[in-house]
Write an enzyme that holds these catalytic residues in place. Structure first.
Site, short mmCIF file in Angstrom:
data_model
loop_
_atom_site.label_atom_id
_atom_site.label_comp_id
_atom_site.label_asym_id
_atom_site.label_seq_id
_atom_site.Cartn_x
_atom_site.Cartn_y
_atom_site.Cartn_z
CE LYS A 221 -3.76 -2.76 1.83
NZ LYS A 221 -4.72 -3.02 2.92
NE ARG A 227 -1.91 -8.12 -3.66
CZ ARG A 227 -2.67 -7.04 -3.79
NH1 ARG A 227 -2.53 -6.24 -4.82
NH2 ARG A 227 -3.59 -6.75 -2.90
C1 LIG Z 1 -5.34 -4.13 3.40
C2 LIG Z 1 -5.44 -4.46 4.83
C3 LIG Z 1 -5.10 -5.73 5.33
C4 LIG Z 1 -4.91 -6.97 4.53
O1 LIG Z 1 -4.32 -7.04 3.41
P1 LIG Z 1 -4.38 -8.27 2.39
O2 LIG Z 1 -2.96 -8.29 1.91
O3 LIG Z 1 -5.37 -7.89 1.37
O4 LIG Z 1 -4.74 -9.52 3.11
C5 LIG Z 1 -5.08 -5.92 6.71
N1 LIG Z 1 -5.39 -4.92 7.53
C6 LIG Z 1 -5.76 -3.72 7.11
C7 LIG Z 1 -6.09 -2.65 8.09
C8 LIG Z 1 -5.81 -3.45 5.73
O5 LIG Z 1 -6.21 -2.24 5.30
#
Ligand SMILES: *Cc1c(COP(=O)(O)O)cnc(C)c1O
Length: 414
Positions: A221, A227
Site C-alpha cells: 500500500k 504484495r
Molecule cells: C489491506 C489491509 C489488510 C490486509 O491485506 P491483504 O494483503 O489484502 O490480506 C489488513 N489490515 C488492514 C487494516 C488493511 O487495510
C-alpha cells in the site's frame, strides 16, 4: 514459447494503469526494480524455516536475501524483531492471533463498517469465527475514533488482545492512547498499519512500534513495495511469531516477493521517500478540500493521511453508483460505507479516495485540484452522458503527461 494471450493482457493492464486515474487508497505503483525482483529466479527456491535454520539445502543465498530484508525493515521501523514471510496482511494478522490467542479468546477491534478490516474479527472471516470479538467505533458527531468508548469496552470485555489500525480512516491514530488502554486492562496490543506503513516510514505519521506488542503491515500500500506483508514484534514474542508464520499457517516463503520487499525497504530509506510521503498527504488534503469547497461532505471533515471517504448521500447517490460513474470516465475508486451507513456494504453511501498511486506518478497539488473538480462534476452530472463524455476527455488530458515507474519497459518488452 510466446504466450500472446498473456502478453496482450499485460500490455492492456499497463495501458489501463497509464490511462486511468487510480485513486484506490490501498493500491500503488511500485518501482520497476521491485517488480523485477519479484519476477526473478528467487521464485523457484524452497526455503521453509528461517535464515540459518532451513529445512532445505541450497539456501545460502536466500538466507542472505531474507537477512537483508529483515535488517532493512528493522532500520526503517526500529523494531526488535521482524518476520518478512507473510503472504498477505490477512495472513500476518492470522499469525499474530495464532501466537497470542487460543480459540475463543477475546479481541477488541474497530468495527468493519466504520473503517476496520475483515481480518479484525468480522463474522465472515476466520477471525470472527474463531475468536470472541467486540468492536469499538467512531464518534457519531466527529467521526474520529471514540477513545472513551475504546476504554469503556476494554474495561467491560477485558480482551486478551486489542487491535488498532484501519482500512478506511482518514485521521491520525493515537497509538500511545491505545497502548495505555491495553496496559490498563492487561491486554496485548496489535497495531495494523497496512494502510499507513509508508507514512510511518516517511515520518508523516507517528510510529506504533514503541507502543505495540505486535505491528503488522502489508508492503504493497503506501509502502510502495510488492504484495505481501510483515510482522514486527517485541523480542519476547519473536519465537512464537516466527513459529506461527511457519509452520503455523504457511509453508515455504515466496523468496521472490521477499526480494521485492527488500528492494522496497531500501527505497523507503532514501530521502526522496520522505518527500513522497509528504506529497501523498498534501495531495490527499488538497483533494479533500477541493471536494469540500464544492459542497461535498468528507467523513470526519477532512484528512490527516493518504485517504478520505466522501459521503455522496446528500447528492441522493450511492457509493456503488458513483464508483461506476467515475470508472466510466477513467477515475478508479471503490465504494465504501460511511460511519453508521444505512445502506448495505454492496451499495454504501460513500466512495473512498486515496492518493498514494497518483503521487507515485508525480502528480501534485495542481492535478489534485483538477481531479477534485472532475470528481465533483461527475457526481453532480451523473446522469448527463454528454457532460460525462467531456469529463472523460479531461481525464485523458490530465493523465497523458504522467507515466508510471517502469511503463516504458513494459511497452518495450511487448
Ligand atoms: C489491506 C489491509 C489488510 C490486509 O491485506 P491483504 O494483503 O489484502 O490480506 C489488513 N489490515 C488492514 C487494516 C488493511 O487495510
Amino acid at each position: 514459447m510466446n504466450d500472446k494471450e498473456i502478453d496482450l493482457l499485460i500490455q492492456k493492464e499497463a495501458s489501463r494503469l497509464k490511462e486511468q486515474l487510480v485513486l484506490i487508497a490501498s493500491e500503488n505503483y511500485p518501482s520497476f526494480q521491485v517488480l523485477d525482483a519479484c519476477g526473478s529466479i528467487f521464485s523457484t527456491k524452497y526455503a521453509e524455516g528461517y535464515p540459518g535454520k532451513r529445512y532445505y539445502e541450497g539456501c545460502e543465498i536466500v538466507d542472505e536475501l531474507e537477512g537483508l530484508a529483515i535488517s532493512r525493515a528493522k532500520e526503517i521501523f526500529g523494531s526488535d524483531h521482524v518476520n518478512v514471510q507473510p503472504h498477505s496482511g490477512t495472513t500476518a494478522n492470522m499469525a499474530v492471533y495464532l501466537s497470542a490467542l487460543t480459540h475463543g479468546d477475546s479481541i477488541l477491534s474497530m468495527k468493519l463498517d466504520q473503517g476496520g478490516h475483515l481480518s479484525h474479527g468480522s463474522k465472515v472471516n476466520f477471525s470472527g469465527k474463531y475468536y470472541d470479538c467486540y468492536f469499538y467505533g467512531v464518534d457519531r458527531e466527529t467521526e474520529f475514533i471514540d477513545y472513551n468508548e475504546v476504554e469503556k469496552l476494554a474495561n467491560e470485555v477485558k480482551p486478551k488482545l486489542i487491535v488498532c489500525g484501519a482500512s478506511a480512516y482518514s485521521r491520525a491514530i493515537d497509538f500511545k492512547k491505545f497502548s495505555d488502554i491495553a496496559k490498563s486492562v492487561g491486554a496485548l496490543l496489535l497495531s495494523d498499519i497496512a494502510h499507513i506503513a509508508g507514512l510511518v516510514a516517511g515520518g508523516v505519521h507517528s510510529s506504533p512500534v514503541p507502543h505495540s506488542d505486535f505491528v503488522t503491515t502489508t508492503t504493497h500500500k503506501t509502502l510502495r513495495g510488492p504484495r505481501g506483508a510483515m510482522i514486527m514484534c517485541k523480542s519476547q514474542h519473536s519465537e512464537t511469531i516466527d513459529k506461527a508464520v511457519f509452520p503455523g499457517i504457511q509453508g515455504g516463503p515466496f523468496m521472490n516477493m521477499i526480494a521485492g520487499r527488500a528492494v522496497a525497504f531500501k527505497e523507503a530509506q532514501q530521502p526522496d521517500f520522505k518527500e513522497y510521503s509528504v506529497n501523498v498527504v498534501n495531495n490527499s488534503k488538497i483533494l479533500a478540500s477541493t471536494l469540500s469547497k464544492l459542497g461535498f461532505r468528507i467523513v470526519s471533515g477532512g484528512t490527516d493521511n493518504h485517504q478520505f471517504t466522501v459521503d455522496v448521500s446528500p447528492q441522493k447517490a450511492t457509493g456503488r453508483e458513483i464508483a461506476k460513474v467515475l470508472r466510466n470516465i477513467g477515475i478508479i475508486v471503490n465504494m465504501n460505507g460511511i460511519p453508521f451507513d444505512p445502506l448495505p456494504p454492496r451499495i454504501t453511501s460513500g466512495i473512498r479516495v486515496g492518493t498514494p498511486a497518483l503521487t507515485s506518478r508525480g502528480m501534485k497539488g495542481d492535478e489534485m485540484e483538477k481531479i477534485g473538480d472532475l470528481i465533483g462534476q461527475a457526481i453532480l452530472n451523473k446522469d448527463n452522458l454528454g457532460k460525462l463524455r467531456l469529463l472523460k476527455e479531461e481525464v485523458v488530458r490530465i493523465t497523458s503527461p504522467f507515466s508510471f515507474p517502469g511503463y516504458e519497459k513494459f511497452e518495450k518488452s511487448l
